[in-house]
Design an enzyme around this catalytic site. Sequence first.
Site, PDB file in Angstrom:
ATOM      1  CG  HIS A   1      -2.148  -0.859   1.021  1.00 17.34           C
ATOM      2  ND1 HIS A   1      -2.136  -2.206   1.279  1.00 17.34           N
ATOM      3  CD2 HIS A   1      -3.402  -0.575   0.582  1.00 17.34           C
ATOM      4  CE1 HIS A   1      -3.329  -2.710   1.019  1.00 17.34           C
ATOM      5  NE2 HIS A   1      -4.110  -1.751   0.588  1.00 17.34           N
ATOM      6  N   GLY A   2       2.073   1.198   0.412  1.00 18.47           N
ATOM      7  CA  GLY A   2       2.872   2.412   0.387  1.00 18.47           C
ATOM      8  C   GLY A   2       4.250   2.212   0.972  1.00 18.47           C
TER       9      GLY A   2
END
Length: 466
Positions: free
Chosen positions: A317-318
Amino acid sequence: MVFSSLIFIFLFLPIVLAIYYAFPSIAIKNWILIISSIIFYAWGEPIWVLLLLASATLDYCNGLWIEKYRNTWKAKLGIVSTLGFNLGCLAIFKYSGFVVDNINALTNLNIAQPSFALPLGISFYVFMSISYTLDVWYGRVQAQRNFGSFLVYIANFHHLVAGPVIRYGHIAKETMERRVRWMDFHAGITRFSRGLFKKVFIANTAGALAEPLLQQDPATATVLGAWIGVMFYTLQIYFDFSGYSDMALGLGRMFGFRYHENFRHPYIAKSITDFWRRWHISLSSFFKDYVYIPLGGNRYRQVRNIMIVWMLTGFWHGASWNFVLWGLYFGILLLIEKFFLAKILKASPAIFQHIYALFFIVVGWAIFYFTDLTQLLQHLQIMFGLTNAPLSSYKEISILQSNIYWIAFALLACIPIHRKMQNILAAKCSSSTVVATDMMQSVIYLVISIALLVGSTYNPFIYFRF
């Protein structure tokens, strides 16, 4: 370009649909989709089209190579090549800045940050390419021999920049043969308009309410403000991403594709395990099939496998430590449920199960939101009354009072009330009445959404950064 933009709704989509249906040949239709998808993708940063096409070309060739040399050492070269190139692209373009930051922090060096931006949708199309090559390797699908059909799978603008993570086996037949009936097109418009409404009316409003509460000075924050800020963000991220997924599924139906569901009302979950069976289903199934099971699944070192999968889920996700913490947080909760809480939860009243699940989901979104760990810690301390922050102020009460009807509507939209109403309507009314009702509903959704888009410049999309 995003689906929830006036350019897409009034210019791009009508033109593509008109050209697409002007030709009966599936081969021509495929290339119309490919060209329009490249234009769609290149709208913001044209240079990254080359990376997308390079990845697609390599994986197309690797699929053919693996099938030709199946069960030999040469086939492994195709797997190594696909994994090396695609994961290497992710490492360079998505995670190199994270690595540089941590090296600088640990060594007091001053290595320059990479200057390139994150290519849109790279996390999605890389996973699709990897899943295709692995499915060919495992013999689950046959390699696609037509490059145009393969590009329709990888580079289709419906899902290119924000998913879902489509499996080739789910649409293999449709890349070469598809027929759109009136009811398919009608269902596509209905689904797209509902997704647009969720994005513009609910997600954007929730984001506008959440941002000032989550970004305020901790010295002026209150316990209630900290909680409702995260709760608004909880609504924003769900309706933002599920709305975009609805639009992607609706577009697919308009063009003859039936993509699998990506969300199944996750906020009605009765446990964290249940939540992850309902949230971002395409990503969860990817990690289950291509990471968890190959590591040994339930048969060998299950705890290790679960923690690896959830650390990777967070990191996907990041490129920030808060995402890793978010993944590990859910991994630990899933282990606790699996080994200790499952029977207790099952024996508890349904309302308790829902409250339990929502509490940990909301806290999880706080971890997800704050990329700065100091800000995260401060916000969690305020939420749980570990500071001198007051319980509430007139500001938060006023926000709740002035948005009470919108809040009630958003909460109702979290439950499958729409589906239940459709089932009742279908059981008691004629098919023509059902179609007319859907059309009227779509018009209302579109009119409200377009009015809001015209009158506002606030139109973020959270999952673009992934």
